[in-house]
Design an enzyme around this catalytic site. Sequence first.
Site, PDB file in Angstrom:
ATOM      1  N   ARG A  53      -9.572  26.713   7.590  1.00 29.33           N
ATOM      2  CA  ARG A  53     -10.039  25.873   8.687  1.00 29.33           C
ATOM      3  C   ARG A  53     -10.792  24.675   8.109  1.00 29.33           C
ATOM      4  O   ARG A  53     -11.975  24.747   7.823  1.00 29.33           O
ATOM      5  CB  ARG A  53     -10.946  26.660   9.639  1.00 29.33           C
ATOM      6  CG  ARG A  53     -11.396  25.865  10.864  1.00 29.33           C
ATOM      7  CD  ARG A  53     -12.316  26.699  11.737  1.00 29.33           C
ATOM      8  NE  ARG A  53     -12.658  26.014  12.975  1.00 29.33           N
ATOM      9  CZ  ARG A  53     -13.663  25.134  13.110  1.00 29.33           C
ATOM     10  NH1 ARG A  53     -14.421  24.841  12.066  1.00 29.33           N
ATOM     11  NH2 ARG A  53     -13.888  24.556  14.270  1.00 29.33           N
TER      12      ARG A  53
ATOM     13  N   SER B 230      -7.518  31.661  20.454  1.00 34.99           N
ATOM     14  CA  SER B 230      -8.889  31.923  20.884  1.00 34.99           C
ATOM     15  C   SER B 230      -8.928  32.079  22.395  1.00 34.99           C
ATOM     16  O   SER B 230      -8.272  31.335  23.124  1.00 34.99           O
ATOM     17  CB  SER B 230      -9.811  30.776  20.463  1.00 34.99           C
ATOM     18  OG  SER B 230      -9.863  30.645  19.061  1.00 34.99           O
TER      19      SER B 230
ATOM     20  N   LYS C  37     -19.476  26.233  13.880  1.00 31.02           N
ATOM     21  CA  LYS C  37     -18.533  25.367  14.574  1.00 31.02           C
ATOM     22  C   LYS C  37     -19.306  24.381  15.439  1.00 31.02           C
ATOM     23  O   LYS C  37     -20.083  24.772  16.315  1.00 31.02           O
ATOM     24  CB  LYS C  37     -17.582  26.202  15.438  1.00 31.02           C
ATOM     25  CG  LYS C  37     -16.633  27.083  14.628  1.00 31.02           C
ATOM     26  CD  LYS C  37     -15.616  27.758  15.523  1.00 31.02           C
ATOM     27  CE  LYS C  37     -14.653  28.601  14.712  1.00 31.02           C
ATOM     28  NZ  LYS C  37     -13.632  29.253  15.570  1.00 31.02           N
TER      29      LYS C  37
END
Length: 232
Positions: free
Chosen positions: A48, A119, A148
């Site tokens: 990511r 998600s 995040k």
Amino acid sequence: MRGNLLDEAALRRALSVYFIMGSNNCRKDPLHVLSEAIEGGITLFQFREKGSGALKGKEMAELAWNMRQLCRRHSIPFIVNDDVDLALEVDADGVHVGQEDEAAVAVRRRIGSRILGVSAYNLQEAETAIRNGADYLGVGPLFATMTKEDAKAASGLASVSELRERGIRIPVVGIGGITAMNAGDVILSGADGVSVISAISMAEIPVEAASALKVAVREASQRRTGQTGTGR
């Protein structure tokens, strides 16, 4: 259409200690951190590369390729977050998308039988993801997280148990603010595994952090199996 490179039982096992990282999430060389995490017992890795200081273009692709090669040598499934083009370029094992990323149904068409994770924050998002081809759900954030930059408010462990009570049966991994201290509670709530970023990537000794998560998940899984008489 659903389908992936692993059968459902193997996917549940692969989700048990799910490590997510980009170059901007760690203090040390990211390849070294990933190598330590694998040694410590992670079962799946997601690349990511997002947020402040993230790599772009050729540098990002080169890091993704090197991480994919490292995972492949150790039989660790390699997932790319959001970027389908990059996933196909490096021959990743799958893609994970959030609610604001490319639509799951479109991603499924593009990646074929590779693993697709989506998600989900609530039942409606979970059911839509399943209809659109998700192989597993990332549910949360369960606890507050600062990793995040665009994270939603913490939903709490009840969000996992409620999905199970409402009939969601596909593999589920808990996300958001998870550590070795609360990982067991995530499993006992009904998740098949836990996904973490900073709990491993920012740890002083990543191999020990990964190992502690592995132990917490294993012990909670054994407790749950003993309570129900069956495993998920």
